[in-house]
Design a protein around this motif. Structure first.
Motif, PDB file in Angstrom:
ATOM      1  N   SER A 134     -16.915  44.764 -47.259  1.00  0.00           N
ATOM      2  CA  SER A 134     -16.850  43.741 -48.136  1.00  0.00           C
ATOM      3  C   SER A 134     -17.112  42.196 -47.585  1.00  0.00           C
ATOM      4  O   SER A 134     -17.636  41.447 -48.031  1.00  0.00           O
ATOM      5  CB  SER A 134     -15.296  43.462 -48.922  1.00  0.00           C
ATOM      6  OG  SER A 134     -14.520  43.212 -47.845  1.00  0.00           O
ATOM      7  N   HIS A 135     -16.775  41.938 -46.319  1.00  0.00           N
ATOM      8  CA  HIS A 135     -17.001  40.791 -45.723  1.00  0.00           C
ATOM      9  C   HIS A 135     -18.495  40.918 -45.399  1.00  0.00           C
ATOM     10  O   HIS A 135     -19.457  39.687 -45.540  1.00  0.00           O
ATOM     11  CB  HIS A 135     -16.420  40.865 -44.524  1.00  0.00           C
ATOM     12  CG  HIS A 135     -16.666  39.642 -43.609  1.00  0.00           C
ATOM     13  ND1 HIS A 135     -16.961  39.473 -42.208  1.00  0.00           N
ATOM     14  CD2 HIS A 135     -16.878  38.033 -43.667  1.00  0.00           C
ATOM     15  CE1 HIS A 135     -17.364  38.421 -41.561  1.00  0.00           C
ATOM     16  NE2 HIS A 135     -17.124  37.596 -42.795  1.00  0.00           N
ATOM     17  N   PHE A 136     -19.152  42.121 -45.023  1.00  0.00           N
ATOM     18  CA  PHE A 136     -20.524  42.116 -45.196  1.00  0.00           C
ATOM     19  C   PHE A 136     -21.191  41.803 -46.338  1.00  0.00           C
ATOM     20  O   PHE A 136     -22.121  41.061 -46.113  1.00  0.00           O
ATOM     21  CB  PHE A 136     -20.761  43.380 -44.282  1.00  0.00           C
ATOM     22  CG  PHE A 136     -22.295  43.910 -44.391  1.00  0.00           C
ATOM     23  CD1 PHE A 136     -23.248  43.310 -43.421  1.00  0.00           C
ATOM     24  CD2 PHE A 136     -23.017  44.730 -45.376  1.00  0.00           C
ATOM     25  CE1 PHE A 136     -24.540  43.636 -43.577  1.00  0.00           C
ATOM     26  CE2 PHE A 136     -24.425  44.957 -45.310  1.00  0.00           C
ATOM     27  CZ  PHE A 136     -25.155  44.399 -44.585  1.00  0.00           C
ATOM     28  N   SER A 137     -20.754  42.299 -47.158  1.00  0.00           N
ATOM     29  CA  SER A 137     -21.390  42.224 -48.667  1.00  0.00           C
ATOM     30  C   SER A 137     -21.512  40.719 -49.072  1.00  0.00           C
ATOM     31  O   SER A 137     -22.261  40.178 -49.461  1.00  0.00           O
ATOM     32  CB  SER A 137     -20.939  43.029 -49.726  1.00  0.00           C
ATOM     33  OG  SER A 137     -20.969  44.356 -49.349  1.00  0.00           O
ATOM     34  N   ARG A 138     -20.355  39.961 -48.755  1.00  0.00           N
ATOM     35  CA  ARG A 138     -20.279  38.668 -49.022  1.00  0.00           C
ATOM     36  C   ARG A 138     -21.250  37.675 -48.391  1.00  0.00           C
ATOM     37  O   ARG A 138     -21.862  36.837 -49.015  1.00  0.00           O
ATOM     38  CB  ARG A 138     -18.834  38.009 -48.989  1.00  0.00           C
ATOM     39  CG  ARG A 138     -17.664  38.322 -50.054  1.00  0.00           C
ATOM     40  CD  ARG A 138     -16.630  37.590 -50.115  1.00  0.00           C
ATOM     41  NE  ARG A 138     -15.821  37.836 -48.745  1.00  0.00           N
ATOM     42  CZ  ARG A 138     -15.248  38.720 -48.449  1.00  0.00           C
ATOM     43  NH1 ARG A 138     -14.816  39.819 -49.026  1.00  0.00           N
ATOM     44  NH2 ARG A 138     -14.445  38.648 -47.109  1.00  0.00           N
ATOM     45  N   SER A 139     -21.126  38.087 -47.021  1.00  0.00           N
ATOM     46  CA  SER A 139     -21.958  37.316 -46.097  1.00  0.00           C
ATOM     47  C   SER A 139     -23.554  37.273 -46.485  1.00  0.00           C
ATOM     48  O   SER A 139     -24.339  36.641 -46.419  1.00  0.00           O
ATOM     49  CB  SER A 139     -21.787  37.673 -44.607  1.00  0.00           C
ATOM     50  OG  SER A 139     -20.409  37.308 -44.345  1.00  0.00           O
ATOM     51  N   PHE A 140     -23.873  38.786 -46.572  1.00  0.00           N
ATOM     52  CA  PHE A 140     -25.055  38.987 -46.908  1.00  0.00           C
ATOM     53  C   PHE A 140     -25.494  38.378 -48.145  1.00  0.00           C
ATOM     54  O   PHE A 140     -26.658  37.757 -48.210  1.00  0.00           O
ATOM     55  CB  PHE A 140     -25.348  40.696 -47.103  1.00  0.00           C
ATOM     56  CG  PHE A 140     -26.585  41.153 -47.203  1.00  0.00           C
ATOM     57  CD1 PHE A 140     -27.335  41.281 -45.742  1.00  0.00           C
ATOM     58  CD2 PHE A 140     -27.627  41.062 -48.175  1.00  0.00           C
ATOM     59  CE1 PHE A 140     -28.878  42.112 -45.869  1.00  0.00           C
ATOM     60  CE2 PHE A 140     -28.697  41.368 -48.191  1.00  0.00           C
ATOM     61  CZ  PHE A 140     -29.391  41.941 -46.842  1.00  0.00           C
ATOM     62  N   LYS A 141     -24.824  38.498 -49.253  1.00  0.00           N
ATOM     63  CA  LYS A 141     -25.232  37.644 -50.466  1.00  0.00           C
ATOM     64  C   LYS A 141     -25.445  36.367 -50.413  1.00  0.00           C
ATOM     65  O   LYS A 141     -26.344  35.679 -50.867  1.00  0.00           O
ATOM     66  CB  LYS A 141     -24.300  38.188 -51.623  1.00  0.00           C
ATOM     67  CG  LYS A 141     -24.593  37.428 -52.784  1.00  0.00           C
ATOM     68  CD  LYS A 141     -23.802  37.958 -54.102  1.00  0.00           C
ATOM     69  CE  LYS A 141     -24.277  37.583 -55.247  1.00  0.00           C
ATOM     70  NZ  LYS A 141     -23.747  38.150 -56.456  1.00  0.00           N
ATOM     71  N   LYS A 142     -24.460  35.414 -49.581  1.00  0.00           N
ATOM     72  CA  LYS A 142     -24.499  34.209 -49.304  1.00  0.00           C
ATOM     73  C   LYS A 142     -25.912  33.876 -48.529  1.00  0.00           C
ATOM     74  O   LYS A 142     -26.596  32.863 -48.860  1.00  0.00           O
ATOM     75  CB  LYS A 142     -23.440  33.625 -48.198  1.00  0.00           C
ATOM     76  CG  LYS A 142     -23.254  32.468 -48.409  1.00  0.00           C
ATOM     77  CD  LYS A 142     -21.890  31.922 -47.566  1.00  0.00           C
ATOM     78  CE  LYS A 142     -22.144  30.518 -47.233  1.00  0.00           C
ATOM     79  NZ  LYS A 142     -20.761  29.931 -46.277  1.00  0.00           N
ATOM     80  N   GLN A 143     -26.324  34.779 -47.602  1.00  0.00           N
ATOM     81  CA  GLN A 143     -27.484  34.445 -46.878  1.00  0.00           C
ATOM     82  C   GLN A 143     -28.795  34.649 -47.729  1.00  0.00           C
ATOM     83  O   GLN A 143     -29.620  33.915 -47.556  1.00  0.00           O
ATOM     84  CB  GLN A 143     -27.374  35.475 -45.472  1.00  0.00           C
ATOM     85  CG  GLN A 143     -28.543  35.355 -44.951  1.00  0.00           C
ATOM     86  CD  GLN A 143     -28.862  34.288 -43.682  1.00  0.00           C
ATOM     87  OE1 GLN A 143     -27.389  33.665 -43.569  1.00  0.00           O
ATOM     88  NE2 GLN A 143     -29.875  33.733 -43.216  1.00  0.00           N
TER      89      GLN A 143
END
Length: 195
Positions: free
Chosen positions: A177-186
């Motif tokens: 979930s942290h990866f997905s949030r960070s990826f979407k933000k980037q």
């Protein structure tokens, strides 16, 4: 300047890994071609002779700043020095980034990538390392490390060899979930929609 002329100072700054990313404009009364050649051989970014037109100086500064921003964008979007156009970086900056990218790749899965440890491995004080990375990328080292990890994750997604959970682990994210949030933000899209 007692004991040093502008050429020597320029050479010293441009050969010091801690400062070589700083643009230098030599502003001098030495107008001969030989003097200009000496200035450019000393790795000055620009050479202006007196008297000068202030609009020319402002234009030179603007050009240097735009080039630095272009370099920052390339560095932040890439995962190797090869992603940066040739001749944008000095030899020292290119060597520094190559070593830094190598260390970040080696520590890719480390979710606690430590600025102090990377600075120690690169043989710089934490403060000098911070200012060097910030000067080259416009970002603090911790943000640059995260950007690098996300850029590598994007490359791994495009390879279609791993699941998103595996990629999150490989790039040092503690949870999907942290990866997905960070990826979407980037990147502006979820990892599942990234192509």
């Amino acid at each position: 300047m007692p004991g040093k002329d502008g050429y020597e100072l320029c050479k010293a700054v441009k050969r010091d890994i801690r400062f070589c990313h700083i643009p230098i404009i030599l502003l001098t009364a030495k107008a001969t071609v030989e003097s200009q050649v000496l200035g450019l051989e000393a790795e000055a970014d620009a050479y202006l002779t007196k008297p000068f037109d202030p609009t020319l100086l402002i234009s030179q500064i603007g050009s240097l700043l735009r080039n630095r921003e272009k370099a920052r964008q390339m560095i932040n979007a890439g995962t190797t020095v090869d992603d940066v156009e040739a001749d944008i970086l000095s030899v020292q900056d290119s060597t520094f980034l190559q070593e830094l990218y190598g260390l970040m790749e080696k520590e890719l899965a480390n979710c606690e990538l430590d600025v102090n440890e990377i600075a120690r491995l690169i043989h710089m004080s934490r403060t000098k390392f911070y200012y060097k990375v910030k000067g080259l990328t416009g970002e603090p080292p911790s943000v640059f490390f995260k950007t690098y990890k996300l850029n590598r994750a994007a490359e791994l997604i495009r390879e279609h060899k791993y699941t998103l959970s595996e990629i999150a682990d490989m790039t040092g994210f503690s949870s999907l979930s942290h990866f997905s949030r960070s990826f979407k933000k980037q990147f502006g899209v979820a990892p599942t929609a990234y192509k």
